[in-house]
Every structure is written in C-alpha cells, then in structure tokens.
Design a protein around this motif. Structure first.
Motif, PDB file in Angstrom:
ATOM      1  N   SER A 103     -20.320   7.936   4.859  1.00 50.00           N
ATOM      2  CA  SER A 103     -20.013   7.189   6.184  1.00 50.00           C
ATOM      3  C   SER A 103     -19.467   5.830   6.214  1.00 50.00           C
ATOM      4  O   SER A 103     -18.487   5.545   6.756  1.00 50.00           O
ATOM      5  CB  SER A 103     -21.336   7.421   6.964  1.00 50.00           C
ATOM      6  OG  SER A 103     -21.110   6.824   8.294  1.00 50.00           O
TER       7      SER A 103
ATOM      8  N   ALA B 124     -26.838   8.170  10.046  1.00 52.17           N
ATOM      9  CA  ALA B 124     -26.141   7.126   9.125  1.00 52.17           C
ATOM     10  C   ALA B 124     -25.975   5.687   9.248  1.00 52.17           C
ATOM     11  O   ALA B 124     -25.905   4.893   8.631  1.00 52.17           O
ATOM     12  CB  ALA B 124     -24.756   7.662   8.893  1.00 52.17           C
TER      13      ALA B 124
ATOM     14  N   ASP C 299     -19.390  14.370  15.451  1.00 52.45           N
ATOM     15  CA  ASP C 299     -19.555  13.682  14.273  1.00 52.45           C
ATOM     16  C   ASP C 299     -20.177  14.792  13.095  1.00 52.45           C
ATOM     17  O   ASP C 299     -21.349  15.118  13.361  1.00 52.45           O
ATOM     18  CB  ASP C 299     -20.816  12.674  14.500  1.00 52.45           C
ATOM     19  CG  ASP C 299     -21.255  11.737  13.160  1.00 52.45           C
ATOM     20  OD1 ASP C 299     -20.665  12.022  12.160  1.00 52.45           O
ATOM     21  OD2 ASP C 299     -21.799  10.702  13.289  1.00 52.45           O
TER      22      ASP C 299
ATOM     23  N   THR D 258     -11.110  14.873   9.783  1.00 47.88           N
ATOM     24  CA  THR D 258     -10.912  13.529   9.870  1.00 47.88           C
ATOM     25  C   THR D 258      -9.793  13.047   9.643  1.00 47.88           C
ATOM     26  O   THR D 258      -8.999  12.047  10.391  1.00 47.88           O
ATOM     27  CB  THR D 258     -12.000  12.807   8.754  1.00 47.88           C
ATOM     28  OG1 THR D 258     -13.335  13.461   8.919  1.00 47.88           O
ATOM     29  CG2 THR D 258     -11.818  11.406   8.974  1.00 47.88           C
TER      30      THR D 258
ATOM     31  N   PHE E 216     -21.296  14.181  10.192  1.00 43.66           N
ATOM     32  CA  PHE E 216     -22.730  13.966   9.740  1.00 43.66           C
ATOM     33  C   PHE E 216     -23.557  14.266  10.289  1.00 43.66           C
ATOM     34  O   PHE E 216     -24.836  14.673   9.822  1.00 43.66           O
ATOM     35  CB  PHE E 216     -22.638  12.319   9.245  1.00 43.66           C
ATOM     36  CG  PHE E 216     -21.361  11.926   8.486  1.00 43.66           C
ATOM     37  CD1 PHE E 216     -21.122  12.656   7.288  1.00 43.66           C
ATOM     38  CD2 PHE E 216     -20.799  10.905   8.922  1.00 43.66           C
ATOM     39  CE1 PHE E 216     -20.310  12.042   6.473  1.00 43.66           C
ATOM     40  CE2 PHE E 216     -19.740  10.452   8.120  1.00 43.66           C
ATOM     41  CZ  PHE E 216     -19.231  11.055   6.702  1.00 43.66           C
TER      42      PHE E 216
ATOM     43  N   MET F 130     -24.679  10.825   2.436  1.00 47.24           N
ATOM     44  CA  MET F 130     -24.225  10.643   3.767  1.00 47.24           C
ATOM     45  C   MET F 130     -23.917   9.194   3.923  1.00 47.24           C
ATOM     46  O   MET F 130     -22.780   8.744   4.641  1.00 47.24           O
ATOM     47  CB  MET F 130     -25.182  11.325   4.635  1.00 47.24           C
ATOM     48  CG  MET F 130     -24.722  11.138   6.356  1.00 47.24           C
ATOM     49  SD  MET F 130     -25.772  11.518   7.515  1.00 47.24           S
ATOM     50  CE  MET F 130     -25.843  13.237   7.122  1.00 47.24           C
TER      51      MET F 130
ATOM     52  N   ALA G 283     -15.573  12.737  10.329  1.00 46.65           N
ATOM     53  CA  ALA G 283     -16.666  11.509  10.029  1.00 46.65           C
ATOM     54  C   ALA G 283     -16.755  10.601  10.949  1.00 46.65           C
ATOM     55  O   ALA G 283     -15.783  10.042  11.507  1.00 46.65           O
ATOM     56  CB  ALA G 283     -16.027  10.879   8.602  1.00 46.65           C
ATOM     57  N   ASN G 284     -18.073  10.310  11.158  1.00 46.20           N
ATOM     58  CA  ASN G 284     -18.421   9.234  12.264  1.00 46.20           C
ATOM     59  C   ASN G 284     -17.886   9.586  13.496  1.00 46.20           C
ATOM     60  O   ASN G 284     -17.982   8.770  14.417  1.00 46.20           O
ATOM     61  CB  ASN G 284     -17.728   7.656  11.673  1.00 46.20           C
ATOM     62  CG  ASN G 284     -18.185   7.468  10.312  1.00 46.20           C
ATOM     63  OD1 ASN G 284     -19.601   7.854  10.085  1.00 46.20           O
ATOM     64  ND2 ASN G 284     -17.677   6.875   9.617  1.00 46.20           N
TER      65      ASN G 284
ATOM     66  N   PRO H 174     -18.980  -0.224  10.920  1.00 40.37           N
ATOM     67  CA  PRO H 174     -19.758   1.036  11.158  1.00 40.37           C
ATOM     68  C   PRO H 174     -20.715   0.936  12.180  1.00 40.37           C
ATOM     69  O   PRO H 174     -21.252  -0.091  12.661  1.00 40.37           O
ATOM     70  CB  PRO H 174     -20.864   0.906   9.660  1.00 40.37           C
ATOM     71  CG  PRO H 174     -19.846   0.283   8.587  1.00 40.37           C
ATOM     72  CD  PRO H 174     -19.098  -0.646   9.627  1.00 40.37           C
TER      73      PRO H 174
ATOM     74  N   GLN I 114     -25.652   4.793  14.969  1.00 38.65           N
ATOM     75  CA  GLN I 114     -25.018   6.072  14.593  1.00 38.65           C
ATOM     76  C   GLN I 114     -26.315   6.856  14.151  1.00 38.65           C
ATOM     77  O   GLN I 114     -27.089   6.386  13.396  1.00 38.65           O
ATOM     78  CB  GLN I 114     -24.032   6.225  13.501  1.00 38.65           C
ATOM     79  CG  GLN I 114     -23.601   7.444  13.090  1.00 38.65           C
ATOM     80  CD  GLN I 114     -22.202   7.638  12.155  1.00 38.65           C
ATOM     81  OE1 GLN I 114     -22.090   6.161  11.730  1.00 38.65           O
ATOM     82  NE2 GLN I 114     -21.822   8.575  11.836  1.00 38.65           N
TER      83      GLN I 114
END
Length: 527
Positions: A275, A293, A246, A9, A248, A271, A235-236, A286, A290
């Motif tokens: 996130s 998450a 991603d 990330t 996660f 998570m 991340a994400n 956000p 997704q």
C-alpha cells in the motif's frame, strides 16, 4: 468456484484527479500487486491510450508475474461495425494478454442516449465481441456499466445484457455501480432479484463499486455475501471522484472477517508495504487513517484503551495488526494514563515496569505540557527524551548547554532578505560562539548550532532537516499566537525521527525542536 480478486489500479484507479503513471510506474505497480497476490491486474486500455499500449508491449518481456494474470481493458465493437473490422477490438488482441475485460452498456438509457443505438444492437455488440475474443483464446470479463441504475430503471433489459454476455462465453459478468450511489441493502436486493429473474448462479457475477456514498467496500462485501465470487477494487481506493472500493480493505475483510482464503498464503501480511509503496509511486501521501493499512489503523489514544491493551492487545484491536503487516501504536496525549505511558515507552525500547515513580512523573509532565500545546503523538523522539530524563540509568547526555542565542533578519534595499544567527554554548567545558547565515531565521539558527558543534560531533554532517511544520494552536489568534513546531530529521541511513517545540515565539519553538533533534540523533549515534 474459485474466488477471483481483480485489481484495476492501473486503469480505473489512474482516473484519480492529479494522478498520472508513467509506463515505468505501471510496471512497478504491477509487480507490487502481484506480490500482494491478486489474481488479475487490469493494465489499461490498449489502442485508446498510447501509454497503455506501450505498457502491454513492455510487460511481455519485463514482467514475470507469479500470482496474477494481466488483463487488457476495452469496449465492445462499435455499433454498425463488424467485430473483425473494429480497430479497438484488434488492439485488445494485439496486447497479447490471457484475459480481456470489456465494458458494455447495461442501462438502456445509456444505450439509446450515449451510444445512440438500439437495445437489440447493443446486445449484438456484446455477443459478437465476447464470441470473437473467446474464439481467439481469451478469457473474457464483461463489466456492465451502470448495471445497478439500469436494473432499477428497466430490469428486463439489463438482465438481458447479463444473459447475452454469459451465453456468449464471458467468464464473469461484473455488476458495476458506476455512479457509486448504491447502499449495501440495495446491492443485496438487486443480486437476489437478478438471480431469480435469470436463473444464473451469483457466483458468475462480479462486483465493481465506486465510493460516492462511502459504501464501496461495504457494497462489495454485501455482494460477496449475496454469492458473488469476483471482486474488483483499486489500491488504496484510488479512482475517479471519491474513488473506488479499496482493494486492501476488501481483501482483508473477506479473508479475516468472512474466512475466505482469497489470497495465496503469506501475501496478506504484505498489505502495508505494498500500500505504501504504491502511494509513493503515485506521489500521494499514504492515508494515515486508512483501514488496515494506515499508520493510525491500530493507534490507541485514550488511557482506558491502553489499560485494557496492557492486559491483552486484542481487547481493543479488531484483528492482530501483524496479519496485514501493520503495528499497534500507543499515542501519548493529555488523555494518556499510566498504562499509555508504559506501553508507549515499551514500544520505544524503555521498560518502566520497575520505575513506578518515573511513570507518575512522566504522566504528570505529559499532561502539563499537552495543556500548554505540546503534542507527542507525532514526536516520538521528544517523548523518548522526556521519559529517559526520569530514568537515572538511561538519561540522555545533553551535547551542549545554551548560554544564549540571537537571530537577526535584515531586509536590504535591493530586496534581499538575509537571516543571521549567533549562538553561545558550552560544549565539554569549553565556551563556543558560532555565527551563520541562512535562508530564514530557523535555518540560520540551525546552521549556527551545527557550526558550533561540528568540531566536537562530526556525526552532525550526516544529519539533515527532512521536514519542518508550523501550526498555530487552536484558541490562539493573530501574530501573537502560540505555535507548535514539528521537526523531522534524517541521518542518511534511512533512519528519521521527529521532535516538537511549543512557544509563542516561533523561533523559540523551533529551537526546542532543533535541540531535541540533535540530542536524540547524537545519543542514538552513541557519541
């Protein structure tokens, strides 16, 4: 062989357009990733990026990681330069991380056209740099840039890069889909062919996927199913162009679908928190949709779904949302049936099980209002007020009754625009008239209402408008279109709520939303 979860990330993810981390941001993200339980955190490129050099310097004293090891990222030595004399290689050692990641050209076309050197010199660059860093006590990962494209063009040369890196002491050779153009079947075939060609176990390979075909997560899972035991992601899914795999979603799929315990106990349920915290640091909203998450990852809209969920939540959820720190939500729309209304009400703390008539009335009313353009999906507070209005023992107390309101907008000769509102209301049996100005008609109306109510409800001083959204509804056009207004209100204690109003007049739509917002907030404050 131990499975490795490797996060990038702070390096590859930071290449996302519009994203820039400060050193303090990077330290905060690293702590969050460690709490999530990743094994390796790639912190940046020391020597090439001053901010990354500073990050590694501060990390030595400011980071106390429980699960992860920091990794410094860099390149192999330059062509024609002795590895001990290369300043970029020296910067990797100066970062004082236990592990180092090296990017190496794995496509002969990039070797000859971008590096402008020979295939033999490129192999020497890989061999010399890995050997040097291992001799200095570093764990070394080699990222084979453009591996898949290179392997399709010249498999023999690309395979020789893999063999050279591992023979020199690299812990893993990471197969990079740098252009993001691969599909899962192509990833599987390439790994199988590479294993046969080199005789190297796929557990010594890693996978790094870009998302240009929207297959980054799928490609990563395909690589693991082919035997790879090192995965990289962000991340994400942050990253250049459409982004990276991603991390996660990758980790959740590995642990929940393939049964691989890739994170320490108790970390997977962090998570959603991690996130969203990283999104906040990145100043990126956000992604509500997704996988795993997102706020809508376990949200159900259709009445048919809700009916089954009422019997057993797992009938329409592929996993228990709580295992990743998420929650199931029932959305209330014109598609909602009785089960949706009951489940959503229960989610808000209202038990309608013993009130079948109330359920019928609310269901009918929701369908009627949604047909007019109202939407309760994102307005839980308005929905709760609607439900409670049908419950004799829980009906909300309306803090005032409206007699009338008036809003004026004055455009003055000097260009100034002033809005003024006057409200006439009845509060606790008294008639109240209040006037206020604002920077717009809605703000003036809000201020006038507060002036009129503040003597009776001092709690209002803590309420503030956190967000205000106006949308022209589909099927309506021009200045006479029907508008929907969403108002988000906060009370200064971390609590917030959203209300909705709909009307052809945007001020009237805003009035509906404002009245619900104050009614809900005051009721929650138990005035």
């Amino acid at each position: 062989m131990t499975f490795q979860v490797y996060d990038t990330t702070l390096r590859d993810g930071a290449q996302r357009e519009g994203l820039s981390y400060s050193v303090i941001d990077k330290l905060a993200v690293a702590r969050l990733l460690d709490e999530f339980g990743v094994g390796f955190i790639e912190g940046g490129w020391p020597g090439a990026v001053p901010k990354d050099t500073e990050f590694f310097r501060r990390a030595r004293t400011e980071l106390d990681l429980r699960h992860a090891l920091l990794v410094a990222f860099g390149a192999t030595r330059k062509a024609g330069v002795a590895v001990a004399d290369d300043p970029q290689v020296r910067a990797l050692l100066d970062a004082q991380t236990p592990a180092v990641a090296l990017v190496a050209k794995a496509d002969i076309r990039h070797v000859e056209r971008a590096l402008r050197t020979t295939g033999a010199e490129n192999l020497a660059m890989v061999r010399d740099t890995v050997t040097h860093l291992v001799a200095e006590g570093r764990r070394v990962f080699v990222d084979g840039e453009h591996f898949f494209d290179g392997y399709r063009h010249d498999p023999a040369y690309t395979a020789s890069v893999v063999e050279t890196a591992l023979a020199a002491g690299a812990e893993r050779f990471v197969l990079c889909d740098t252009n993001g153009g691969m599909l899962p079947s192509q990833v599987t075939a390439a790994i199988a062919d590479l294993t046969v060609r080199t005789g190297i176990a796929p557990a010594l390979f890693g996978m790094h996927a870009q998302n240009d075909t929207a297959c980054a997560v799928a490609n990563t899972i395909a690589a693991v199913e082919a035997g790879v035991r090192h995965v990289q992601g962000t991340a994400n899914g942050y990253g250049e162009r459409p982004g990276n795999a991603d991390l996660f979603a990758v980790v959740a799929n590995l642990q929940l679908k393939l049964g691989l315990p890739v994170l320490p106990d108790g970390c997977l349920e962090q998570m959603v928190r991690v996130s969203h915290a990283i999104a906040e640091i990145a100043n990126i909203a956000p992604d509500t949709h997704q996988a795993y998450a997102g706020a809508a990852a376990f949200a159900h809209k259709a009445g048919l779904h809700a009916s089954a969920i009422k019997v057993d939540p797992l009938l329409y959820n592929h996993v228990d949302p709580s295992v990743v720190g998420n929650d199931m939500r029932i959305l209330v729309t014109e598609m909602a049936g009785r089960a949706s209304i009951e489940l959503k009400s229960r989610e808000l703390g209202l038990d309608l099980a013993g009130h079948p008539d109330a359920v019928s009335k609310v269901t009918t009313r929701v369908k009627e209002l949604e047909a007019e353009g109202w939407s309760f999906e994102a307005a839980d507070a308005s929905f709760e007020l609607l439900v409670r209005s049908e419950l004799p023992d829980a009906a909300p107390v309306r803090p005032f009754a409206l007699e009338s309101y008036r809003v004026l907008v004055e455009h003055r000769e000097d260009g100034a625009v002033v809005s003024e509102a006057t409200v006439k209301i009845r509060v606790r049996g008294e008639r109240v008239i209040a006037t206020a100005e604002g920077n717009g008609p809605v703000n003036a109306l809000d201020e006038a209402l507060r002036v009129g109510l503040s003597r009776y409800y001092p709690q209002l001083r803590h309420f503030e408008l956190a967000d205000y959204k106006v949308r022209i509804l589909e099927g309506t056009h021009g200045t006479g279109a029907v508008t929907r207004v969403l108002v988000e209100t906060a009370d200064g204690t971390g609590r917030d709520w959203t209300t909705v109003g709909v009307h052809p007049n945007v001020v009237e739509a805003s009035w509906h939303a404002l009245v619900d917002a104050l009614t809900y907030g005051l009721d929650r404050a138990r005035v």
